[in-house]
Enzyme design. Structure first.
Site, PDB file in Angstrom:
ATOM      1  N   SER A 114     -15.519 -36.283  -4.919  1.00 47.03           N
ATOM      2  CA  SER A 114     -15.194 -35.384  -3.817  1.00 47.03           C
ATOM      3  C   SER A 114     -16.434 -34.719  -3.227  1.00 47.03           C
ATOM      4  CB  SER A 114     -14.174 -34.347  -4.310  1.00 47.03           C
ATOM      5  OG  SER A 114     -13.635 -33.592  -3.269  1.00 47.03           O
ATOM      6  N   ASP A 138     -15.609 -33.680   3.483  1.00 47.76           N
ATOM      7  CA  ASP A 138     -16.370 -33.787   2.241  1.00 47.76           C
ATOM      8  C   ASP A 138     -16.530 -35.262   1.890  1.00 47.76           C
ATOM      9  OD1 ASP A 138     -13.727 -34.241   1.571  1.00 47.76           O
ATOM     10  OD2 ASP A 138     -13.878 -33.301  -0.399  1.00 47.76           O
ATOM     11  N   ASP A 143     -15.157 -37.533   0.032  1.00 46.63           N
ATOM     12  CA  ASP A 143     -14.050 -38.493   0.048  1.00 46.63           C
ATOM     13  C   ASP A 143     -13.046 -38.192   1.152  1.00 46.63           C
ATOM     14  OD1 ASP A 143     -13.028 -36.203  -1.174  1.00 46.63           O
ATOM     15  OD2 ASP A 143     -11.678 -37.324  -2.471  1.00 46.63           O
ATOM     16  N   ASP A 185     -10.988 -35.797   1.906  1.00 40.35           N
ATOM     17  CA  ASP A 185      -9.676 -35.158   1.765  1.00 40.35           C
ATOM     18  C   ASP A 185      -9.738 -33.683   2.135  1.00 40.35           C
ATOM     19  OD1 ASP A 185     -11.009 -34.202  -0.482  1.00 40.35           O
ATOM     20  OD2 ASP A 185      -9.437 -34.729  -1.912  1.00 40.35           O
TER      21      ASP A 185
END
EC number: 5.4.2.10
Length: 449
Positions: free
Chosen positions: A101, A243, A245, A247
């Site tokens: 993340s 960010d 990834d 999400d």
């Protein structure tokens, strides 16, 4: 929080902490637990972000999955919400995302999704953990051989299928809106520009050239300074930062001012309530949400439901009570009518959709909520100190004393991170100097323990 999985999957320094061996074990256990009794040859899809360690962990996961007779479908670099969406579209039995993340490049993680595209409940994660940590020999009793060994397949459609899904949630043209996108040199680099350009926006791109080592490096939703500057310099109407990834999403208004997750939730809730689409007139937030959000909600007649920190807990509350929006200050926002997990690009598209429909500037929309000053101090701890701060009277007494001093005009929240070896000390109040002093005082006590 489990022994292996934190609030957002298994995570650690890649290769030395989150080892190749551990990734192989997770692949085996996930296939055995998530695809048991499925009545067919199991299929598990795997996505990853742009970290250099992603390929190694992907190979290890595939080895584990295929060794117990399940097939692995490789999606390549995609956002985490793409895995959550595609696991159901592709009729897979489970989904895996390899990502840490917002963390820096040396970290990586493994997140698991059910066949319905949701993060796993605690009891299922506990079952996987027990298999790996307590009875690993049981997994080897299920190894396949000969024609029963699983196959690996590369999927070339994942990115385009995800782009089409995000676009389908928008029913207005973004023509006339100039947006700056900060992709954090992560997963959104493969799709963000196409999404917003095809929806009609004029797009300025930043940090969209991943090289395996620069993910989240002084960019993205955890480092907003560059986007603030880029929005003003390029005379953009709005900026969006994702960010690693994708999400999460945070925004910047036309003046370079931050619009955090709490403000986005306030903007979305007010708009949805006016449109009649806010189910039960409720927005789900966490204990970390700013006091200003609760003041906004009270004024606008928005009901609030509060959970502990972690988007999985927000989602559980939404599912349990039929709510359709919730999220965190960090920019994890779940729009449950369209997504099963936080989706940064969908969040950004929702914000631009509201701008287009209302004709309001980003700054005007953000003025719906006033943020109380909030100070967050992170204290690094060693593994042997986990769970200890609550048992130290010097720390708990100090927290109680400062809470009494703040009265009804502030609050204190001390908690351990679910993803990093940290104790987080958060204080809100009217006087930033005072709450900073209180937060640093508590943090020093935590450091001393």
């Amino acid at each position: 929080m489990g022994r292996l999985f934190g609030t957002d999957g298994a995570r650690g320094v890649a290769i030395t902490e989150l080892t190749v061996e551990r990734a192989t074990q997770i692949g085996k256990a996930a296939a055995l637990v998530l695809a048991k009794d499925c009545g067919h040859r199991p299929k598990i899809i795997i996505g990853k972000d742009t970290r250099i360690s992603g390929d190694v962990l992907e190979a290890a996961l595939c080895a584990g999955i295929c060794s117990v007779g399940a097939d692995a479908v490789l999606l390549g670099v995609v956002p985490t919400p793409a895995v959550a969406m595609l696991v159901k579209k592709y009729n897979a039995d489970a989904g895996v995302m390899i990502s840490a993340s917002h963390n820096s490049v040396e970290f990586n993680g493994i997140k698991l999704f059910s066949g319905e595209g949701f993060k796993l409940p605690d009891d299922v994660e506990n079952e996987i953990e027990a298999l790996i940590l307590d009875t690993p020999d049981e997994m080897d009793k299920n190894l396949s051989e000969g024609v029963n060994v699983g196959r690996m397949k590369v999927c070339d459609d994942a990115v385009n299928d995800y782009i089409a899904h995000v676009k389908s949630t928008v029913d207005v043209d973004f023509k006339g809106i100039k947006v700056c996108l900060d992709c954090a040199n992560g997963s959104s680099s493969v799709c963000a520009q196409k999404i917003f350009e095809e929806l009609g926006a004029e797009v300025v791109m930043t940090n969209d050239k991943p090289d395996g080592t620069n993910i989240n490096e002084k960019c993205g939703s955890t480092h907003m300074e560059g986007l603030k500057k880029a929005v003003v310099e390029n005379k953009c109407d709005v900026g969006l930062a994702f960010d690693g990834d994708a999400d999460r999403c945070l925004a910047v208004d036309e003046n370079g001012e931050l619009i955090d997750g709490d403000k986005l939730l306030a903007i979305f809730s007010k708009f949805m309530k006016a449109e009649g689409t806010l189910k039960h007139d409720c927005c789900v937030v966490t204990v970390m949400s700013n006091l200003g959000f609760f003041k906004f909600a009270e004024k606008e007649g928005v009901v609030t439901a509060t959970t502990k920190v972690g988007d999985r807990y927000v989602l559980e509350e939404m599912q349990k009570n039929g709510y359709n929006i919730g999220g965190e200050q960090s920019g994890h926002i779940i729009l449950l009518d369209h997504a099963n997990t936080g989706d940064g690009e969908m969040t950004g598209a929702m914000f631009l959709q509201i701008m287009a429909k209302t004709g309001k500037k980003a700054s005007e929309l953000a003025s719906v909520m006033e943020c109380y000053p909030q100070v967050l101090v992170n204290v690094k701890i060693t593994a042997d100190k986990k769970g200890m701060w609550e048992t130290v009277p010097e720390i708990t007494d100090a927290i109680k004393m400062y809470e009494e001093k703040l009265g009804g005009d502030g609050r204190i929240l001390v908690r351990e991170s679910g993803t990093e070896p940290l104790v987080r000390v958060m204080i809100e109040g009217k006087d930033e100097a005072v709450i900073t002093e209180y937060a640093n005082s508590i943090a020093k006590l935590v450091e001393k323990m």
